[in-house]
Design a protein around this motif. Structure first.
Motif, PDB file in Angstrom:
ATOM      1  N   UNK A   2      53.522  49.025  27.107  1.00  0.00           N
ATOM      2  CA  UNK A   2      53.134  47.637  27.372  1.00  0.00           C
ATOM      3  C   UNK A   2      53.943  47.059  28.517  1.00  0.00           C
ATOM      4  N   UNK A   3      55.234  47.397  28.568  1.00  0.00           N
ATOM      5  CA  UNK A   3      56.073  46.926  29.669  1.00  0.00           C
ATOM      6  C   UNK A   3      55.600  47.517  30.995  1.00  0.00           C
ATOM      7  N   UNK A   4      55.268  48.819  30.987  1.00  0.00           N
ATOM      8  CA  UNK A   4      54.750  49.459  32.208  1.00  0.00           C
ATOM      9  C   UNK A   4      53.415  48.853  32.617  1.00  0.00           C
ATOM     10  N   UNK A   5      52.576  48.543  31.617  1.00  0.00           N
ATOM     11  CA  UNK A   5      51.284  47.931  31.910  1.00  0.00           C
ATOM     12  C   UNK A   5      51.473  46.579  32.599  1.00  0.00           C
ATOM     13  N   UNK A   6      52.445  45.829  32.156  1.00  0.00           N
ATOM     14  CA  UNK A   6      52.735  44.534  32.781  1.00  0.00           C
ATOM     15  C   UNK A   6      53.256  44.738  34.204  1.00  0.00           C
ATOM     16  N   UNK A   7      54.098  45.761  34.388  1.00  0.00           N
ATOM     17  CA  UNK A   7      54.615  46.045  35.737  1.00  0.00           C
ATOM     18  C   UNK A   7      53.492  46.466  36.674  1.00  0.00           C
ATOM     19  N   UNK A   8      52.487  47.151  36.133  1.00  0.00           N
ATOM     20  CA  UNK A   8      51.388  47.641  36.981  1.00  0.00           C
ATOM     21  C   UNK A   8      50.481  46.527  37.474  1.00  0.00           C
ATOM     22  N   UNK A   9      50.627  45.337  36.935  1.00  0.00           N
ATOM     23  CA  UNK A   9      49.810  44.231  37.439  1.00  0.00           C
ATOM     24  C   UNK A   9      50.245  43.804  38.836  1.00  0.00           C
ATOM     25  N   UNK A  40      44.283  49.288  41.646  1.00  0.00           N
ATOM     26  CA  UNK A  40      45.098  48.853  40.507  1.00  0.00           C
ATOM     27  C   UNK A  40      44.969  49.834  39.349  1.00  0.00           C
ATOM     28  N   UNK A  41      46.018  49.916  38.534  1.00  0.00           N
ATOM     29  CA  UNK A  41      45.958  50.745  37.335  1.00  0.00           C
ATOM     30  C   UNK A  41      45.458  49.961  36.138  1.00  0.00           C
ATOM     31  N   UNK A  42      45.380  48.643  36.280  1.00  0.00           N
ATOM     32  CA  UNK A  42      44.863  47.794  35.198  1.00  0.00           C
ATOM     33  C   UNK A  42      43.696  46.976  35.741  1.00  0.00           C
ATOM     34  N   UNK A  43      42.768  46.672  34.854  1.00  0.00           N
ATOM     35  CA  UNK A  43      41.612  45.860  35.239  1.00  0.00           C
ATOM     36  C   UNK A  43      41.941  44.383  35.126  1.00  0.00           C
ATOM     37  N   UNK A  44      41.249  43.586  35.936  1.00  0.00           N
ATOM     38  CA  UNK A  44      41.450  42.145  35.848  1.00  0.00           C
ATOM     39  C   UNK A  44      41.150  41.440  37.151  1.00  0.00           C
ATOM     40  N   UNK A  45      41.579  40.185  37.232  1.00  0.00           N
ATOM     41  CA  UNK A  45      41.326  39.335  38.394  1.00  0.00           C
ATOM     42  C   UNK A  45      42.507  39.385  39.353  1.00  0.00           C
ATOM     43  N   UNK A  46      42.206  39.470  40.662  1.00  0.00           N
ATOM     44  CA  UNK A  46      43.257  39.435  41.681  1.00  0.00           C
ATOM     45  C   UNK A  46      43.726  37.981  41.816  1.00  0.00           C
ATOM     46  N   UNK A  47      44.991  37.730  41.484  1.00  0.00           N
ATOM     47  CA  UNK A  47      45.526  36.367  41.575  1.00  0.00           C
ATOM     48  C   UNK A  47      46.443  36.193  42.783  1.00  0.00           C
ATOM     49  N   UNK A  48      46.784  37.320  43.444  1.00  0.00           N
ATOM     50  CA  UNK A  48      47.628  37.224  44.639  1.00  0.00           C
ATOM     51  C   UNK A  48      47.266  38.368  45.580  1.00  0.00           C
ATOM     52  N   UNK A  49      47.007  38.033  46.858  1.00  0.00           N
ATOM     53  CA  UNK A  49      46.683  39.029  47.885  1.00  0.00           C
ATOM     54  C   UNK A  49      47.289  38.538  49.204  1.00  0.00           C
ATOM     55  N   UNK A  65      58.263  49.212  52.737  1.00  0.00           N
ATOM     56  CA  UNK A  65      58.251  49.813  51.405  1.00  0.00           C
ATOM     57  C   UNK A  65      58.803  48.804  50.396  1.00  0.00           C
ATOM     58  N   UNK A  66      58.035  48.537  49.345  1.00  0.00           N
ATOM     59  CA  UNK A  66      58.466  47.594  48.311  1.00  0.00           C
ATOM     60  C   UNK A  66      57.885  46.205  48.465  1.00  0.00           C
ATOM     61  N   UNK A  67      57.193  45.907  49.575  1.00  0.00           N
ATOM     62  CA  UNK A  67      56.556  44.594  49.743  1.00  0.00           C
ATOM     63  C   UNK A  67      55.369  44.466  48.799  1.00  0.00           C
ATOM     64  N   UNK A  68      55.183  43.239  48.261  1.00  0.00           N
ATOM     65  CA  UNK A  68      54.051  42.983  47.374  1.00  0.00           C
ATOM     66  C   UNK A  68      52.750  43.031  48.164  1.00  0.00           C
ATOM     67  N   UNK A  69      51.784  43.803  47.649  1.00  0.00           N
ATOM     68  CA  UNK A  69      50.476  43.915  48.288  1.00  0.00           C
ATOM     69  C   UNK A  69      49.419  43.093  47.548  1.00  0.00           C
ATOM     70  N   UNK A  70      49.407  43.178  46.227  1.00  0.00           N
ATOM     71  CA  UNK A  70      48.480  42.350  45.448  1.00  0.00           C
ATOM     72  C   UNK A  70      48.974  42.315  43.993  1.00  0.00           C
ATOM     73  N   UNK A  71      48.463  41.303  43.261  1.00  0.00           N
ATOM     74  CA  UNK A  71      48.844  41.150  41.858  1.00  0.00           C
ATOM     75  C   UNK A  71      47.589  40.857  41.032  1.00  0.00           C
ATOM     76  N   UNK A  72      47.485  41.551  39.892  1.00  0.00           N
ATOM     77  CA  UNK A  72      46.397  41.340  38.942  1.00  0.00           C
ATOM     78  C   UNK A  72      46.869  40.359  37.869  1.00  0.00           C
ATOM     79  N   UNK A  73      45.956  39.522  37.386  1.00  0.00           N
ATOM     80  CA  UNK A  73      46.304  38.546  36.339  1.00  0.00           C
ATOM     81  C   UNK A  73      47.023  39.240  35.179  1.00  0.00           C
ATOM     82  N   UNK A  74      48.292  38.839  34.852  1.00  0.00           N
ATOM     83  CA  UNK A  74      49.082  39.555  33.851  1.00  0.00           C
ATOM     84  C   UNK A  74      48.954  38.988  32.438  1.00  0.00           C
TER      85      UNK A  74
END
Length: 417
Positions: free
Chosen positions: A166-173, A55-64, A74-83
């Motif tokens: 800030x918008x890019x940071x949110x997208x990086x989650x 991840x490019x941002x630190x935090x908790x994995x809320x989706x895996x 290509x384009x499938x969600x792999x994981x999401x960090x708490x936004x």
């Protein structure tokens, strides 16, 4: 009488000692062959394309939503960090931008007012109704308000940049697959806190690889790397498929060495060579499988050759050699030639040629070799018989004019291919 006979025998043994027994050897004829030089080694099978995702941002994995072995597009969600934090920063940046825009409008209004006032006072100044000091003060005020307006525009653009970040940071989650492939490794679990790659190396969460094209990553010693070239073909033997030989082609050669054991006696310097595998339809190669590799670096066709073990070295300062040392085919001596020639103090390569019941020591110039035979560029003729064994006899026991006896066995069947 018996005493006299014993004395005669002792005298004979003292002044006329019996010659040493002949050395048992095996002969083989010099023949023309095709020789392919090989650089061999062991390597590991890896996908050509493998992406490590952090991840490019630190935090908790809320989706895996993926597991090891799962196919992804290509384009499938792999994981999401708490936004949550990223959303708060985005809201703050949005509010700050709105404040900056309002401030810019206020500064612009003051500028327009100062410019209008200057135009009106300029007419009075031209009519000498106001002093020069008052006029200059009005003009200076316009310049100050213009500078404030330019600063407000700059601050607004800077805040717009912060908003985009800030918008890019949110997208990086949310991290999506960059390629079509298979999830080959998952290091983290749902709910785990991870470190973003922007701050440092980051926490590697998973890997995605394209397993449709595999390669062998081979470490080649510094002495052999100069023999390997791009597009050289290779034979690959995978331990998991002992009855199948894979083919490959060298696609990449490292320019920087990998050194192990630096500063010790065990120091080894290798270069990484990547070999693309031409996959067989019936086989499924997996990441991490071990393999042995023979890279075909050069081929000599229809050249004179002898078994590798036939060629040995001798110190030229302590030995004599036949006239064939001139390396000229038309000067190779016949079996009756006894001419000798002494060389300089150097170590050269030689073979031993059959001549009746003795062997002659011939210096040779060699070329490339494969697993069983070595090319002879100069020094020998076709159909000459060279000593091909034993290794002990060739390397230590034989010298020019040594007496030999031939051992008849199945040596031809036991030769290395």
């Amino acid at each position: 009488m018996l005493g006299i006979i014993a004395i005669l025998i002792a005298v004979k043994l003292m002044f006329f000692p019996s010659p040493p027994p002949p050395i048992v050897v095996v002969f083989e004829k010099v023949q023309k062959r095709n020789i392919t030089q090989l650089v061999s080694g062991s390597g590991e099978i890896r996908p050509e394309i493998e992406v490590k995702l952090a991840p490019e941002v630190s935090g908790e994995i809320i989706s895996l939503p993926v597991v090891e072995g799962q196919k992804v597009k290509r384009g499938d969600l792999l994981f999401r960090i708490n936004p949550t934090r990223a959303k708060e920063e985005l809201n703050q940046a949005t509010a700050s931008l709105h404040g900056m825009k309002a401030q810019t409008l206020q500064v612009k209004a003051r500028l327009l007012q100062a410019q209008d006032n200057l135009r009106r006072q300029q007419e009075l100044y031209e009519q000498k109704l106001i002093s020069e000091i008052e006029y200059i003060s009005l003009k200076t005020n316009v310049e100050i308000e213009d500078a404030n307006y330019q600063a407000a525009i700059f601050n607004e653009k800077r805040q717009e940049s912060i908003l985009r970040q800030s918008e890019e940071q949110l997208e990086r989650t949310s991290v999506f697959s960059p390629i079509d492939g298979i999830v080959t490794l998952v290091n983290s679990k749902l709910g785990e806190r991870v470190v973003g790659a922007i701050q440092n190396a980051g926490t590697e969460i998973l890997r995605v690889a394209d397993l449709s094209q595999m390669e062998v990553q081979l470490d080649v010693n510094e002495n052999d790397i100069v023999k390997v070239s791009l597009n050289d073909t290779a034979l690959i033997y995978v331990d998991a498929y002992p009855k199948i030989t894979f083919e490959g082609i060298v696609r990449e050669i490292a320019n920087v060495a990998k050194t192990k054991g630096t500063g010790t006696q065990e120091q080894v310097t290798n270069f990484l060579v990547k070999i693309r595998i031409r996959k067989k339809d019936t086989c499924e190669l997996k990441t991490g499988m071990t393999s042995a590799v023979d890279v075909k670096t050069e081929t000599a066709r229809n050249v004179l050759s002898v078994p590798i073990q036939s060629v040995t070295t001798r110190n030229a300062s302590s030995a004599t050699f036949t006239e064939a040392a001139d390396y000229s085919k038309d000067k190779v001596p016949s079996t009756t030639t006894t001419t000798k020639k002494r060389f300089n103090n150097e170590t050269i390569r030689v073979v031993f040629i059959k001549e009746n019941n003795i062997v002659r020591q011939y210096p040779v110039e060699t070329g490339i070799s494969d697993n069983g035979y070595i090319e002879i560029k100069k020094g020998l003729d076709e159909d000459m018989e060279v000593v091909a064994g034993s290794y002990k006899a060739i390397s230590k026991e034989l010298s020019d004019s040594s007496r030999v006896t031939e051992q008849k066995n199945d040596f031809e069947k036991r030769k290395r291919p």
